[in-house]
Scaffold this active site. Structure first.
Site, mmCIF file in Angstrom:
data_model
loop_
_atom_site.group_PDB
_atom_site.id
_atom_site.type_symbol
_atom_site.label_atom_id
_atom_site.label_comp_id
_atom_site.label_asym_id
_atom_site.label_seq_id
_atom_site.Cartn_x
_atom_site.Cartn_y
_atom_site.Cartn_z
ATOM 1 N N ASN A 9 -66.935 39.694 18.337
ATOM 2 C CA ASN A 9 -68.320 39.812 17.884
ATOM 3 C C ASN A 9 -68.516 41.234 17.375
ATOM 4 O OD1 ASN A 9 -71.080 39.962 17.587
ATOM 5 N ND2 ASN A 9 -71.548 39.837 19.785
ATOM 6 N N TRP A 10 -68.619 41.366 16.056
ATOM 7 C CA TRP A 10 -68.741 42.713 15.480
ATOM 8 C C TRP A 10 -70.166 43.248 15.582
ATOM 9 C CZ3 TRP A 10 -65.332 43.155 10.395
ATOM 10 C CH2 TRP A 10 -63.983 43.108 10.756
ATOM 11 N N LYS A 11 -71.112 42.420 16.002
ATOM 12 C CA LYS A 11 -72.518 42.835 16.104
ATOM 13 C C LYS A 11 -72.966 43.476 14.773
ATOM 14 C CE LYS A 11 -71.753 43.445 20.989
ATOM 15 N NZ LYS A 11 -72.264 43.952 22.234
ATOM 16 N N HIS A 90 -76.715 35.044 22.466
ATOM 17 C CA HIS A 90 -76.160 36.293 22.991
ATOM 18 C C HIS A 90 -77.280 37.058 23.700
ATOM 19 C CE1 HIS A 90 -74.405 40.306 23.117
ATOM 20 N NE2 HIS A 90 -73.226 39.737 22.904
ATOM 21 N N GLU A 92 -78.104 40.007 23.646
ATOM 22 C CA GLU A 92 -78.838 40.946 22.784
ATOM 23 C C GLU A 92 -79.887 40.210 21.953
ATOM 24 O OE1 GLU A 92 -75.405 42.859 21.062
ATOM 25 O OE2 GLU A 92 -74.947 43.722 23.022
ATOM 26 N N GLU A 160 -71.141 35.848 29.838
ATOM 27 C CA GLU A 160 -71.219 37.279 29.577
ATOM 28 C C GLU A 160 -72.247 37.915 30.509
ATOM 29 O OE1 GLU A 160 -69.625 38.252 25.416
ATOM 30 O OE2 GLU A 160 -71.781 38.084 25.312
ATOM 31 N N GLY A 166 -70.576 46.095 26.985
ATOM 32 C CA GLY A 166 -70.583 47.444 26.409
ATOM 33 C C GLY A 166 -70.675 48.555 27.427
ATOM 34 N N SER A 206 -66.842 43.908 28.186
ATOM 35 C CA SER A 206 -65.899 45.022 28.358
ATOM 36 C C SER A 206 -64.446 44.578 28.484
ATOM 37 C CB SER A 206 -66.320 45.895 29.556
ATOM 38 O OG SER A 206 -67.578 46.491 29.314
ATOM 39 N N GLY A 227 -66.630 42.349 22.213
ATOM 40 C CA GLY A 227 -67.469 43.133 21.310
ATOM 41 C C GLY A 227 -66.702 44.338 20.774
ATOM 42 N N GLY A 228 -66.880 45.484 21.423
ATOM 43 C CA GLY A 228 -66.328 46.754 20.935
ATOM 44 C C GLY A 228 -64.847 46.696 20.593
#
Ligand code: PEP
Length: 246
Positions: A9-11, A90, A92, A160, A166, A206, A227-228
């Protein structure tokens, strides 16, 4: 046998130059493990044209197919641009945009109608975990966010924990296993044993090359939503390899 899935997920990250990372991931990908990258909506079409065996997904869609919804993207538009998946619910989106389980259910239905597979996210906050409410929260989100009609093809569920996204904090493997076993049982009860067993369950929060092995060894973990560490091939390829070796 469920096919393992490494999803990135590149957000809200990535300009056109980021497609070089996708190309590097694609070159390193043998294809045994399914790999999915969800770039920002602006890059979906370009990403789909260079992704090779990597599937491309959106990060959200509107529940309606078209209309007066400025700034929104429909599931049909994602499909038309080359996506085959969409992430829905998600944390977010739930936090930043006030999305409810009901919204996520309607979006999931729209994704299915457009022929997309939905990666539906669930997860508890830190205060909910500390109050020992994790399983109740997960049960409520699953019941509320998933429409009838799930199959092993149209649905992936991502666990999640919000406090792990993150932050570099990761639940213990026992904690991950408890939630994944619980989700498997809930899906079998709701959709029947065959479907419940075929839906893939991802862990997200993470995940890094250094912790991927132990997470992928947990029962009922069929992959990860990352994610990251999905932004760079140097981080994501080792995660894909760890999943392939698990
Ligand atoms: C995510 O955003 O879905 C996620 C899991 O992020 P990270 O891997 O950066 O914690």
């Amino acid at each position: 046998m469920r096919r393992k899935l490494a999803a990135g997920n590149w957000k809200m990250n990535g300009l056109a130059a980021a497609l070089d990372e996708l190309k590097a991931m694609s070159e390193a990908n043998g294809g045994e493990t399914e790999v999915l990258i969800c770039p920002p909506a602006t890059l979906v079409a370009q990403a789909a044209s260079v992704a090779g065996k990597i599937a491309i997904g959106g990060q959200d869609c509107h529940a309606k197919t078209s209309g007066a919804h400025t700034g929104d993207v429909s599931a049909d538009m994602l499909k038309d641009a080359g996506a085959s998946y969409v992430i829905l619910g998600h944390s977010e989106r739930r936090t930043d945009h006030g999305e409810t389980d009901e919204d996520v259910r309607a979006k999931t239905r729209a994704a299915w109608d457009a022929g997309l597979s939905a990666v539906v996210c669930v997860g508890e906050s830190l205060s909910q975990r500390e109050a020992s409410n994790t399983l109740d929260i997960i049960a409520g989100q699953l019941a509320g966010s998933l429409p009838d009609g799930a199959t092993g093809h149209n649905l992936v569920v991502a666990y999640e924990p919000i406090w792990a996204i993150g932050t570099g904090k990761v639940p213990t493997t026992d904690q991950i296993g408890e939630v994944h076993d619980f989700m498997r049982a809930k899906l079998e009860k709701r959709f029947g044993e065959g479907v419940g067993r075929s839906v893939r369950l991802l862990y997200g929060g993470s995940v890094k090359p250094g912790n991927a092995d132990e997470i992928f060894a947990v029962s009922n973990v069929d992959g990860a939503l990352v994610g990251g560490a999905s932004l760079k091939a140097a981080d994501f390829v080792p995660i894909i390899e760890a999943l392939g070796a698990s």
